[in-house]
Design a protein around this motif. Structure first.
Motif, short mmCIF file in Angstrom:
data_model
loop_
_atom_site.label_atom_id
_atom_site.label_comp_id
_atom_site.label_asym_id
_atom_site.label_seq_id
_atom_site.Cartn_x
_atom_site.Cartn_y
_atom_site.Cartn_z
N CYS A 167 61.78 49.53 50.55
CA CYS A 167 62.50 49.21 51.79
C CYS A 167 62.50 47.71 52.04
CB CYS A 167 61.86 49.94 52.97
SG CYS A 167 62.10 51.72 52.94
N TYR A 168 61.38 47.05 51.78
CA TYR A 168 61.30 45.59 51.97
C TYR A 168 62.30 44.88 51.07
CZ TYR A 168 59.51 40.84 51.79
OH TYR A 168 59.41 39.47 51.83
N LEU A 218 54.66 37.10 47.58
CA LEU A 218 54.64 38.53 47.86
C LEU A 218 53.23 39.11 47.83
CD1 LEU A 218 56.32 41.02 48.49
CD2 LEU A 218 56.61 41.35 46.03
N TYR A 219 52.42 38.66 46.89
CA TYR A 219 51.05 39.18 46.78
C TYR A 219 50.27 38.91 48.08
CZ TYR A 219 46.37 40.01 44.97
OH TYR A 219 45.09 40.49 44.78
N GLU A 220 50.34 37.67 48.56
CA GLU A 220 49.64 37.32 49.80
C GLU A 220 50.20 38.10 50.99
OE1 GLU A 220 49.69 33.09 50.34
OE2 GLU A 220 48.94 32.74 48.32
N LEU A 221 51.52 38.26 51.03
CA LEU A 221 52.15 39.01 52.11
C LEU A 221 51.65 40.45 52.15
CD1 LEU A 221 54.37 39.37 54.31
CD2 LEU A 221 55.90 40.02 52.45
N VAL A 222 51.62 41.10 51.00
CA VAL A 222 51.17 42.49 50.95
C VAL A 222 49.71 42.59 51.36
CG1 VAL A 222 50.71 44.45 49.41
CG2 VAL A 222 52.89 43.23 49.27
#
Length: 98
Positions: free
Chosen positions: A36-37, A49-53
């Motif tokens: 969805c993202y 993306l890794y930090e965001l997740v």
């Protein structure tokens, strides 16, 4: 573990579906949320993306585990597989009090 093949096609966001009457695995929820993202990016490339997740998942994980162990930080740290000091540091970072 074999590396995943890189594909140029974008996956369609698909609903997380229970299989054979069992609950939906956490992995399926995460994959669905990421699908969805990516669909919402409208072609823009995500950054960090890794930090965001990790930011999006870590705080609710700590809250859920602490709720499950009724605020006992030692049990929560054991359940999470981290040192209690690390847990306390993360709790301060997120402003979570027990």
């Amino acid at each position: 573990m074999a590396p995943r093949k890189k594909t140029s096609r974008r996956r369609e966001a698909r609903p997380a579906v229970a299989q054979a009457g069992r609950g939906i695995p956490l992995r399926s929820h995460a994959e669905h949320a990421l699908d969805c993202y990516f669909a919402s990016l409208n072609g823009h490339a995500p950054a960090h993306l890794y930090e965001l997740v990790l930011r999006e998942v870590e705080e609710p994980l700590f809250r859920a585990v602490l709720d499950y162990v009724e605020g006992n930080q030692s049990r929560a740290a054991d359940m999470l597989g981290i040192n209690r000091g690390t847990l306390r540091k993360k709790l301060r970072h997120y402003g979570i009090s027990t």
